[in-house]
Design an enzyme around this catalytic site. Structure first.
Site, short mmCIF file in Angstrom:
data_model
loop_
_atom_site.label_atom_id
_atom_site.label_comp_id
_atom_site.label_asym_id
_atom_site.label_seq_id
_atom_site.Cartn_x
_atom_site.Cartn_y
_atom_site.Cartn_z
CE LYS A 197 -7.92 -9.27 -1.10
NZ LYS A 197 -8.06 -8.96 0.34
CE LYS A 230 -13.36 -3.72 2.00
NZ LYS A 230 -12.41 -4.82 2.19
CE LYS A 271 -4.09 -2.03 2.17
NZ LYS A 271 -5.02 -1.99 3.32
#
Length: 339
Positions: free
Chosen positions: A204, A207, A119
């Site tokens: 993956k 969202k 991130k």
């Protein structure tokens, strides 16, 4: 609430309101919470909204997605008579214990977290600054878990490292300051623990991805779901076989179909001679599985007062469970605390 036996296994898990919840969230976690975990244990399920603040965000969107996530947890089958459903920021014990966990963890442990590295790299690549909370949020996650005397943490593979850190911090705290915390363990569902992006089957299904073509959201209309699955990336060749390493696209579709139908992905592969037929069956299986969730969500969204009441009651119960343990941790660490 119906829970009285303190000797029962205690489970804690949560969802971040960083985007609309996905098929991956449902198959990897939420469905098992509803079908199994809330029935076999004293279970707490939390919308971890504080974690959504570790990156740039729109406050109104976080509020909106937090409510939507809580409503979807109920729509997926979580029963407030069987489990505790609440929002993290409404229970102060999470933040209180988080600082103690920061004082127990080391800088090196935080920087080794894979999610922090990934991130932080993304933030830097887009020219943004990396918030300190992105580095320290595993300490908050540890507090989320340890505050409740949690025995089991149902998580996807991507969060297993954080649970291991939580275990380390619990052991270290207990050794330094006296027995205070239960040392939890991570648990993983057998099938579809990690649903992959339909367009990038080596990543993956997330969202918060910028590209949404490969992500099936729980509130997607049936026709949108069908279109996304039918356009899923497959692999070279035409034979339908289950090989995660060599053919990740087909393997992902088989994993999803198996999770929806209760079958075995390798055995399911034997029944298909074309990718098209596999995609069609997978699409219909997903649509049918999500139909009752979408219907129940619509009903609950029309009853915001009921959802608010569930969350208030859940937060009150969570505070009652966490307060004594967090107070004990304050005293153990040498603080005068509140009493």
């Amino acid at each position: 609430m119906a829970m009285t036996a303190s000797a029962r296994t205690r489970i804690f898990s949560g969802v971040q309101p960083t985007g609309h919840l996905t098929l991956g969230n449902y198959l990897g976690a939420m469905r098992r919470w509803a079908e199994e975990d809330q029935h076999r244990a004293e279970a707490l399920f939390c919308v971890v909204d504080l974690h959504a603040l570790t990156v740039e965000h729109d406050p109104a969107r976080v509020r909106r997605l937090s409510r939507q996530a809580a409503t979807l947890l109920l729509a997926a089958g979580l029963d407030p008579e069987l489990c505790t459903v609440f929002v993290q920021s409404q229970v102060d014990e999470h933040l209180r214990l988080s600082y103690l966990m920061e004082c127990t963890a080391s800088d090196g442990e935080m920087r080794r977290m894979i999610q922090y590295k990934e991130k932080a790299a993304r933030e830097q690549a887009r020219g943004g600054s990396v918030r300190l909370s992105l580095l320290t949020y595993p300490a908050l996650m540890a507090a989320d878990i340890l505050a409740y005397g949690t025995h089991e943490v149902p998580v996807g593979e991507d969060q297993a490292q954080h649970v291991e850190l939580t275990r380390d911090l619990a052991v270290r705290f207990n050794q330094r300051y006296g027995a205070t915390f239960v040392v939890p363990k991570a648990t993983h569902p057998a099938v579809a623990a990690r649903v992959m992006d339909l367009q990038e089957p080596t990543s993956k299904m997330g969202k918060s991805h910028a590209r949404t073509a490969g992500t099936v959201y729980l509130l997607d209309e049936p026709e949108v779901v069908r279109k996304k699955v039918m356009r899923a990336v497959t692999d070279a060749g035409s034979e339908v076989v289950y090989e995660r390493g060599e053919r990740p696209g087909v393997a992902n579709l088989l994993d999803v179909l198996a999770a929806c139908s209760g079958g075995d992905p390798e055995r399911l592969a034997e029944g298909y001679s074309s990718y098209g037929a596999l995609k069609k069956d997978t699409a219909e299986a997903v649509v049918e599985m999500l139909r009752p969730v979408r219907g129940r969500h619509a009903e609950l969204a029309a009853e915001p007062a009921y959802v608010d009441a569930v969350l208030r009651a859940g937060a009150e119960r969570a505070r009652g469970l966490a307060g004594p343990r967090v107070d004990a941790a304050f005293r153990a660490m040498g603080l005068l605390g509140s009493g």
